[in-house]
Design a protein around this motif. Structure first.
Motif, PDB file in Angstrom:
ATOM      1  N   ASP A   1       0.834  -1.205   0.000  1.00  0.00           N
ATOM      2  CA  ASP A   1       0.000   0.000   0.000  1.00  0.00           C
ATOM      3  C   ASP A   1       0.871   1.258   0.000  1.00  0.00           C
ATOM      4  O   ASP A   1       0.621   2.199  -0.768  1.00  0.00           O
ATOM      5  N   ARG A   2       1.900   1.270   0.851  1.00  0.00           N
ATOM      6  CA  ARG A   2       2.795   2.444   0.920  1.00  0.00           C
ATOM      7  C   ARG A   2       3.510   2.655  -0.410  1.00  0.00           C
ATOM      8  O   ARG A   2       3.657   3.796  -0.871  1.00  0.00           O
ATOM      9  N   MET A   3       3.959   1.587  -1.039  1.00  0.00           N
ATOM     10  CA  MET A   3       4.672   1.696  -2.310  1.00  0.00           C
ATOM     11  C   MET A   3       3.779   2.247  -3.407  1.00  0.00           C
ATOM     12  O   MET A   3       4.171   3.151  -4.158  1.00  0.00           O
ATOM     13  N   ILE A   4       2.558   1.728  -3.489  1.00  0.00           N
ATOM     14  CA  ILE A   4       1.639   2.175  -4.534  1.00  0.00           C
ATOM     15  C   ILE A   4       1.272   3.645  -4.333  1.00  0.00           C
ATOM     16  O   ILE A   4       1.235   4.426  -5.287  1.00  0.00           O
ATOM     17  N   ARG A   5       1.013   4.033  -3.091  1.00  0.00           N
ATOM     18  CA  ARG A   5       0.699   5.438  -2.813  1.00  0.00           C
ATOM     19  C   ARG A   5       1.881   6.347  -3.120  1.00  0.00           C
ATOM     20  O   ARG A   5       1.723   7.537  -3.385  1.00  0.00           O
ATOM     21  N   GLY A   6       3.094   5.786  -3.072  1.00  0.00           N
ATOM     22  CA  GLY A   6       4.294   6.556  -3.410  1.00  0.00           C
ATOM     23  C   GLY A   6       4.613   6.536  -4.891  1.00  0.00           C
ATOM     24  O   GLY A   6       5.661   7.037  -5.320  1.00  0.00           O
ATOM     25  N   GLY A   7       3.717   5.928  -5.687  1.00  0.00           N
ATOM     26  CA  GLY A   7       3.906   5.920  -7.126  1.00  0.00           C
ATOM     27  C   GLY A   7       4.779   4.793  -7.642  1.00  0.00           C
ATOM     28  O   GLY A   7       5.193   4.795  -8.802  1.00  0.00           O
ATOM     29  N   GLU A   8       5.037   3.805  -6.819  1.00  0.00           N
ATOM     30  CA  GLU A   8       5.885   2.693  -7.237  1.00  0.00           C
ATOM     31  C   GLU A   8       5.071   1.409  -7.295  1.00  0.00           C
ATOM     32  O   GLU A   8       4.337   1.078  -6.369  1.00  0.00           O
ATOM     33  N   TRP A   9       5.188   0.676  -8.388  1.00  0.00           N
ATOM     34  CA  TRP A   9       4.518  -0.618  -8.502  1.00  0.00           C
ATOM     35  C   TRP A   9       5.567  -1.715  -8.558  1.00  0.00           C
ATOM     36  O   TRP A   9       6.438  -1.726  -9.410  1.00  0.00           O
ATOM     37  N   LYS A  10       5.490  -2.620  -7.598  1.00  0.00           N
ATOM     38  CA  LYS A  10       6.388  -3.759  -7.570  1.00  0.00           C
ATOM     39  C   LYS A  10       5.624  -4.923  -6.947  1.00  0.00           C
ATOM     40  O   LYS A  10       5.065  -4.787  -5.856  1.00  0.00           O
ATOM     41  N   ALA A  11       5.594  -6.040  -7.640  1.00  0.00           N
ATOM     42  CA  ALA A  11       4.888  -7.212  -7.115  1.00  0.00           C
ATOM     43  C   ALA A  11       5.703  -7.825  -5.976  1.00  0.00           C
ATOM     44  O   ALA A  11       6.816  -8.298  -6.193  1.00  0.00           O
ATOM     45  N   LEU A  12       5.160  -7.791  -4.762  1.00  0.00           N
ATOM     46  CA  LEU A  12       5.855  -8.332  -3.596  1.00  0.00           C
ATOM     47  C   LEU A  12       5.357  -9.744  -3.304  1.00  0.00           C
ATOM     48  O   LEU A  12       4.155 -10.015  -3.378  1.00  0.00           O
ATOM     49  N   MET A  13       6.257 -10.622  -2.961  1.00  0.00           N
ATOM     50  CA  MET A  13       5.889 -12.006  -2.649  1.00  0.00           C
ATOM     51  C   MET A  13       5.672 -12.162  -1.145  1.00  0.00           C
ATOM     52  O   MET A  13       6.579 -11.893  -0.355  1.00  0.00           O
ATOM     53  N   GLY A  14       4.482 -12.567  -0.761  1.00  0.00           N
ATOM     54  CA  GLY A  14       4.198 -12.815   0.641  1.00  0.00           C
ATOM     55  C   GLY A  14       4.367 -14.292   0.986  1.00  0.00           C
ATOM     56  O   GLY A  14       4.961 -15.049   0.215  1.00  0.00           O
ATOM     57  N   SER A  15       3.863 -14.683   2.124  1.00  0.00           N
ATOM     58  CA  SER A  15       3.945 -16.093   2.515  1.00  0.00           C
ATOM     59  C   SER A  15       2.696 -16.497   3.281  1.00  0.00           C
ATOM     60  O   SER A  15       1.938 -15.646   3.757  1.00  0.00           O
ATOM     61  N   LEU A  16       2.498 -17.798   3.418  1.00  0.00           N
ATOM     62  CA  LEU A  16       1.303 -18.340   4.049  1.00  0.00           C
ATOM     63  C   LEU A  16       1.414 -18.379   5.568  1.00  0.00           C
ATOM     64  O   LEU A  16       2.498 -18.565   6.119  1.00  0.00           O
ATOM     65  N   LEU A  17       0.265 -18.235   6.229  1.00  0.00           N
ATOM     66  CA  LEU A  17       0.183 -18.502   7.657  1.00  0.00           C
ATOM     67  C   LEU A  17       0.123 -20.014   7.899  1.00  0.00           C
ATOM     68  O   LEU A  17       0.610 -20.514   8.923  1.00  0.00           O
ATOM     69  N   HIS A  18      -0.450 -20.733   6.949  1.00  0.00           N
ATOM     70  CA  HIS A  18      -0.554 -22.191   7.029  1.00  0.00           C
ATOM     71  C   HIS A  18       0.826 -22.816   7.268  1.00  0.00           C
ATOM     72  O   HIS A  18       1.793 -22.512   6.572  1.00  0.00           O
ATOM     73  N   LYS A  19       0.922 -23.648   8.287  1.00  0.00           N
ATOM     74  CA  LYS A  19       2.134 -24.370   8.679  1.00  0.00           C
ATOM     75  C   LYS A  19       3.241 -23.493   9.283  1.00  0.00           C
ATOM     76  O   LYS A  19       4.321 -23.989   9.592  1.00  0.00           O
ATOM     77  N   LYS A  20       2.951 -22.200   9.477  1.00  0.00           N
ATOM     78  CA  LYS A  20       3.903 -21.363  10.201  1.00  0.00           C
ATOM     79  C   LYS A  20       3.839 -21.725  11.690  1.00  0.00           C
ATOM     80  O   LYS A  20       2.815 -22.183  12.202  1.00  0.00           O
ATOM     81  N   THR A  21       4.951 -21.487  12.399  1.00  0.00           N
ATOM     82  CA  THR A  21       4.979 -21.666  13.852  1.00  0.00           C
ATOM     83  C   THR A  21       4.772 -20.296  14.491  1.00  0.00           C
ATOM     84  O   THR A  21       5.542 -19.370  14.243  1.00  0.00           O
ATOM     85  N   VAL A  22       3.715 -20.190  15.273  1.00  0.00           N
ATOM     86  CA  VAL A  22       3.387 -18.913  15.918  1.00  0.00           C
ATOM     87  C   VAL A  22       3.528 -19.064  17.423  1.00  0.00           C
ATOM     88  O   VAL A  22       2.941 -19.969  18.031  1.00  0.00           O
TER      89      VAL A  22
END
Length: 209
Positions: free
Chosen positions: A75-96
């Motif tokens: 959101d911050r990047m897009i509002r700053g005029g920059e478009w870059k596809a960011l890779m996230g990760s799953l909560l599934h199988k994460k240790t919390v």
């Protein structure tokens, strides 16, 4: 009567309200109220332990998902005029790691389990073996968790519960979430850990100052 949030209710403030007879804290924490002064002034003080439980638990989950999916960052990047596809990760199988297993900690754990996460719990009072979580030490939480979320009250004993030592043993790249009390984390140590990329990031809705 007063319905109170987290604003500090000191003796000097209470003395300026001579007609005040009752304070009801929206939530479980009472650390912002000078209870000794209230008793001395004849003011009754109550809390509402269950009122915010689900709200805070869902708020915690929103922070976790935002960190993992890099939502606010995008959101911050897009509002700053920059478009870059960011890779996230799953909560599934994460240790919390859930620190504090009271009403909110239990609800957060329940929501995390629904996502297929592995839940580690540290709590000095509760060791309820009936739930599908694993009770471990504080150091194990820090060393093994991909995400750590705090759900303990603030006290002198819990001041800077997450400090330089914690960041020296924390799992590299872990995320920290704090929607409890600001003083639980040493802000200077946290800032250093982010700058030096010891942790992946943090989501906070409370601060020491």
């Amino acid at each position: 009567a007063m319905i109170a949030g987290t604003e500090p209710l000191t003796e000097s403030l209470l003395r300026k309200a001579p007609s005040l007879k009752i304070i009801v804290r929206c939530g479980i924490g009472m650390d912002n109220v000078d209870l000794i002064a209230a008793r001395k002034l004849g003011i009754l003080v109550f809390n509402t332990p269950d009122a915010p439980t689900r709200s805070v638990a869902e708020h915690t989950l929103a922070h976790i998902l935002s960190l993992l999916r890099r939502i606010s960052e995008s959101d911050r990047m897009i509002r700053g005029g920059e478009w870059k596809a960011l890779m996230g990760s799953l909560l599934h199988k994460k240790t919390v790691g859930v620190i504090g297993y009271g009403r909110i900690g239990k609800m957060v754990s329940k929501l995390l389990l629904a996502f297929g996460a592995k839940v580690l719990v540290y709590d000095i009072f509760t060791h309820d073996k009936t739930d599908d979580v694993k009770f471990v030490t504080k150091d194990q939480i820090l060393k093994e968790s991909d995400i750590i979320t705090l759900h303990i009250p603030y006290s002198s004993a819990n001041h800077h519960f997450i400090n330089d030592y914690a960041f020296s043993i924390i799992k590299r790249g872990a995320f920290i979430v704090n929607v409890s009390r600001g003083g639980l984390i040493d802000d200077i140590a946290l800032n250093k850990a982010i700058i030096e990329k010891i942790i992946g990031g943090a989501a906070l809705d409370c601060f020491e100052e």
